[in-house]
Design an enzyme around this catalytic site. Structure first.
Site, PDB file in Angstrom:
ATOM      1  N   SER A   1      -9.924  -0.488   7.120  1.00 13.00           N
ATOM      2  CA  SER A   1      -9.341  -0.321   5.781  1.00 13.00           C
ATOM      3  C   SER A   1      -8.703  -1.560   5.177  1.00 13.00           C
ATOM      4  CB  SER A   1      -8.313   0.813   5.786  1.00 13.00           C
ATOM      5  OG  SER A   1      -8.982   2.051   5.796  1.00 13.00           O
TER       6      SER A   1
ATOM      7  N   SER B   1      -9.771   1.781   2.860  1.00 13.59           N
ATOM      8  CA  SER B   1      -8.868   2.523   1.994  1.00 13.59           C
ATOM      9  C   SER B   1      -7.840   1.648   1.289  1.00 13.59           C
ATOM     10  CB  SER B   1      -8.137   3.587   2.816  1.00 13.59           C
ATOM     11  OG  SER B   1      -7.291   2.962   3.775  1.00 13.59           O
TER      12      SER B   1
ATOM     13  N   LYS C   1       0.851  -1.201   0.000  1.00 18.20           N
ATOM     14  CA  LYS C   1       0.000   0.000   0.000  1.00 18.20           C
ATOM     15  C   LYS C   1       0.882   1.244   0.000  1.00 18.20           C
ATOM     16  CE  LYS C   1      -3.954   1.930   2.577  1.00 18.20           C
ATOM     17  NZ  LYS C   1      -4.838   1.722   3.747  1.00 18.20           N
TER      18      LYS C   1
END
Lengths: 480, 477
Positions: free
Chosen positions: A178, A154, A79
């Site tokens: 997330s 996210s 990420k």
């Protein structure tokens, strides 16, 4: 054989047994990426050439047996809020669009030691603020199961990349769901570990007291092995905890006999999609059939979790994001008359609307005269929520419920209505407020074929039981 | 009849702690490195970096708290103070607001008006900021983060002081305590000790405080005294003119002997303090606190008492010697090496103070070692060198910390102990100066001084003056 469909561990084994070379694995992933990226957009930055060079180096170490890890040579996606030395780390924000960190996050370094190969940095909601990956400054990611729908967020890029076989596993971060919510939307497995288990050093902070890095993979076994690799006590992170055991793979046992599972009534009420509800209850019944004991109970305080969470996370974010000011690194406006003008312009141009909203909200709740009424009250609420979970875990080994109220929504449905978006976090955020470990694993599909994830929670530092329950459930399902 | 006014003063004193590394990272605190060489991701506010507390900072802060009669907060926390400025890389300062490490202390000060207690409201730990350098030529500003993250304590007093004299006495007291602890060198000029003065005036007899101002940028005791006098007069003038004192922060310009307003209360910032989530609460156990307490040194008051009992030296000398931890250390070490306390005290009180004034250096910066001072004293005691040679040697030692034994040997400064040689030189002098001999015999005792001087000159200073005197008297009989 399509290599990319293997799990991380299956690939690792084949690499060690010389059935597949590291280079072949990397090339297979890169081919998948080049075929699909135009439509899916899981990645912000691709590490194409460096990954191939890395592949050859790792291959040597595997050949001369200096690297024997189960993840040696297995390509990974990270990420984009996790710092990777010399590789662009943007947090999906214009304000960090040119930021190349001179250091790597501890969690990523731990993976490097295991011989992981970085394919690229994945898309996300800007600074992890969002539930759909639509707040990214670099465009949306599409759900591989239905390109008209969001992957969740996210960590949407990481989950979509795993679901679309554009990597073998990924790292995400979870501040309020997330990892778990996009895992549910994309039909993959993701763990949010107990707060303090994985070092936050090098994770660009959103809500410092809530953030945790965790694994996203194709099954529970992969997740357990990855978590074991990234978890460590890190003196560089004062909130890092020296745990008694990091042996998470010890939980990979197919046995739930006598396991007490609590189903919070609060998680099955209004707002939960009926198909999701049916699927989650069916998953619970499956575990019951394997010998687990089910019981419904009232957790309480669920209505207070969202306001408490958005107060605390926004307050911390408003301060954490103050450093992005155009002075030292990152985006700086082209023309400014003086210092404060430069600050205002750089930040106004560099941050997107959701980030600005949370900075304003956070600044407001910390303002003198409001601090007690909002921030302090939220901290007290957080303590009460933790207490409610502690009480529940006196009775239950596992708490089971949905990871999200619905399956993946269409683009624009959530992001256009912030309150609706915040409310969609209802089943995941309490976990972060209480610091608990949680997992989301696929348990079925709705009528449109969209994945549904079941969420299980355990008490702090009991990932082993969490993994055992999830693994046992997974064993009852056929491999996809 | 003019009204009588009373000045009410409270101080906020920042002290840079003498740790080797910064408060939240491993970077060096050494002064004077090239810009941004003592930096890392933590002290430059890079994304993803995290602070880790330096334990030594807690120990120094608690030690200062114990020495100033504070209660120690055994469960204390850090908070973030949010404000934007380029010298502050995170745009928040990690400080303490809600649970500072020390509270409710006091120190005793003594002025011409007698003894008095000044209460300490709190002492908290925080990080220093970097330094901005404005390049007028290129019209740009540069930031040096070498100081960013250097540990500070802020000592906040109650408004208990009433004059510049009391303020200076309070600061001297703090400085001595902290220097004795070794927690800081407390140099105002170099900024390792900084005092902000909160001052208000009120009519004598009034129970309520007037509106206060805060004056910053005070770099010496003299500047503090001048700024206090100036601000007192400014506020009285305003009141006498029927105007209001505005609550504001003012900056002192010592060259112009004038202060100007920096910002008023209206544009005071809201720092949005909240608990620092990247650091865990600090728990100071009873055991840890005991360890810190047991490591407390002998402070000045105790030392003065002991010196009075142990050494036969004047009270005034004791007060001067103990006014500097370094000088007291020199004294005690030299005595421990066998030197006569009175002789050591003499060297410190006379030659050392003279040269300190001449070279304008502080006692803490004295270069010579106690061992060398002890050697020098031994050389005079054994009459290996005479007192004027000793003063010469001392001066070199004061500047360069030379070893007096080696120096005297190398320069051939030993007193000539050959009586025959000395006697023949004196005989020559007497023959060459018949007038002086006659003067002496006529009762002019002063002539002896001249003859001694001539002899010493002929001996190139390397004679024992008492020997010269003895032989002279003998020959003049």
């Amino acid at each position: 054989m399509d290599i990319t469909q293997l799990t991380a561990l299956e690939l690792g084994k084949k690499i060690r047994q010389r059935e597949i070379s590291v280079r072949e694995a990397v090339l297979a992933s890169q081919k998948k990426i080049s075929e699909q990226e135009d439509s899916l957009h899981c990645y912000i930055t691709l590490n194409t050439e460096a990954a191939l060079m890395q592949a050859d180096q790792i291959q040597k170490k595997i050949d001369d047996k200096t690297l024997t890890s189960p993840l040696a040579g297995v390509p990974v996606a990270i990420k984009d809020n996790i710092c990777t030395k010399d590789i662009l780390t943007t947090c999906a924000s214009k304000i960090l669009s040119n930021f190349i960190p001179p250091y790597s996050a501890e969690a990523y370094q731990n993976l490097e030691k295991q011989g992981a190969i970085l394919l690229g940095k994945t898309n996300m909601d800007e600074f992890a603020m969002g539930s759909t990956t639509e707040t990214s400054a670099f465009g949306v990611t599409k759900n591989p199961r239905d390109p008209n729908r969001v992957p969740g967020g996210s960590s949407g890029g990481s989950c979509a990349a795993v679901a679309a076989d554009e990597c073998f596993y990924a790292l995400g971060s979870d501040t309020g769901g997330s990892i778990r919510q996009p895992s549910s939307f994309c039909g993959v497995t993701g763990i949010k570990p107990t707060y303090g288990t994985v070092s936050r050093y090098g994770l660009v902070a959103y809500g410092s007291s809530l953030d945790q890095i965790g694994p996203i993979a194709k099954d529970v076994t992969d997740c357990a092995v990855i978590l074991e690799a990234i978890a460590s006590y890190d003196p560089k992170d004062s909130t890092s905890v020296k745990r008694d055991s990091y042996d998470f793979t010890a939980g990979l046992v197919n046995d739930v006999k006598g396991l007490k599972i609590g189903l919070p009534n609060d998680y099955f009420g209004d707002g939960l999609d009926s198909e999701v509800k049916a699927s989650i209850l069916a998953a619970a019944k499956t575990l019951e059939a394997q010998g687990a004991i089910l019981e419904e109970f009232d957790l309480g305080l669920v209505d207070y979790a969202i306001p408490a969470y958005y107060t605390i996370a926004s307050a911390e974010a408003s301060s954490n994001l103050a450093r992005f000011d155009g002075v030292k690194y990152g985006y700086r406006t082209d023309d400014a008359e003086e210092l404060h003008h430069m600050y205002k312009k750089s930040r106004s141009e560099g941050f997107g609307p959701e980030v600005k909203r949370r900075i304003m909200l956070g600044s407001f709740v910390l303002s003198s005269g409001y601090y007690d009424a909002y921030y302090l009250k939220a901290l007290r609420t957080k303590a009460l929520i933790k207490q409610a979970f502690d009480n529940a875990f006196d009775k239950y080994d596992i708490i089971l419920g949905p990871a999200a109220p619905t399956t993946a929504p269409k683009f624009g449905e959530l992001v256009s209505d912030p309150i609706k978006m915040y409310l969609s976090d209802i089943y995941t955020i309490s976990t972060n407020l209480a610091g608990l470990p949680g997992i989301s694993i696929p348990c079925g599909n709705d009528h449109a074929g969209l994945p549904i994830g079941v969420q299980m929670l355990a008490k702090c530092f009991d990932e082993k039981t969490l993994i055992r329950a999830a693994y046992s459930f997974e064993q009852t399902k056929e491999r996809r | 009849m003019a009204k009588q006014y009373e000045t009410v003063i409270g101080l906020e004193v920042h002290v840079e702690l003498a740790t080797k590394t910064k408060i939240f990272c491993g970077c060096s605190t050494a002064f004077g490195g090239a810009p941004n060489t003592h930096t890392c991701p933590v002290c430059t506010g890079m994304p993803g970096s995290l602070p880790v507390l330096n334990k030594q900072v807690v120990e120094y802060a608690a030690a200062v708290g114990l020495a100033t009669n504070c209660s120690i907060t055994q469960y204390c926390k850090f908070d973030r103070k949010n404000y934007f400025y380029p010298d502050n890389p995170q745009n928040y300062q990690i400080s303490q607001l809600y649970l500072p490490i020390c509270r409710n202390g006091h120190v005793e000060i003594e002025t011409e008006n007698g003894k008095k207690q000044v209460r300490i409201h709190e002492i908290h730990m925080e990080e220093d900021a970097g330094k901005l350098i404005h390049d007028e030529w290129d019209d740009c500003s540069l930031v040096d983060f070498n100081r960013s993250g250097v540990p500070l304590i802020e000592i906040v007093s109650e408004p208990d002081m009433r004059s510049a004299e009391e303020v200076i006495a309070y600061l001297e007291k703090l400085r001595l305590i902290i220097q004795y602890l070794g927690a800081s060198d407390c140099k105002l000029q170099e900024g390792s000790m900084r005092a902000d003065v909160n001052l208000s005036v009120r009519e004598v007899g009034s129970e309520t405080f007037g509106t206060r101002t805060e004056t910053k940028n005070l770099n010496s005791f003299k500047a503090i005294a001048r700024a206090i006098e100036n601000e007192r007069e400014r506020q009285i003038d305003l009141i006498e003119d029927g105007k209001a004192v505005i609550q504001e922060t003012r900056r002192w310009d010592d060259a112009k002997e004038y202060s100007y307003a920096m910002r008023s209360k209206e544009d005071a910032q809201d720092y949005r303090y909240f608990p620092e989530p990247d650091l865990v609460p600090i728990v100071i156990s009873d055991e840890w606190l005991d360890t810190i307490r047991n490591q407390q040194p002998e402070f000045r008051d105790e030392k003065m008492k002991r010196y009075k009992e142990e050494f036969d030296i004047p009270e005034y000398d004791i007060s001067i010697i103990t006014a500097s931890k370094h000088m007291a250390d020199l004294f005690e070490e030299a005595v421990a090496l066998g030197s006569n306390p009175k002789k050591v005290s003499n060297w410190l009180m006379v030659e050392t103070l003279r040269l300190m004034k001449d070279r304008s250096i502080e006692a803490e910066d004295l270069k010579f070692s106690a061992a060398n001072l002890a050697k020098l004293i031994a050389l005079t005691e054994s009459k290996t060198i005479n007192s004027s040679v000793a003063k010469e040697v001392f001066e070199v030692m004061f500047d360069e910390n030379i070893d007096p034994d080696q120096y005297v040997e190398a320069k051939g400064l030993k007193t000539v102990n050959d009586e025959g040689a000395l006697r023949s030189v004196i005989e020559t002098i007497l023959t060459e100066n018949p007038q002086s001999v006659a003067d002496y015999k006529a009762g002019k005792v002063k002539a002896i001084g001249f003859l001694t001087g001539q002899t010493m000159k002929a001996m190139k200073g390397k004679a024992d003056p008492s020997e010269i005197n003895r032989i002279l008297m003998e020959l003049l009989q």
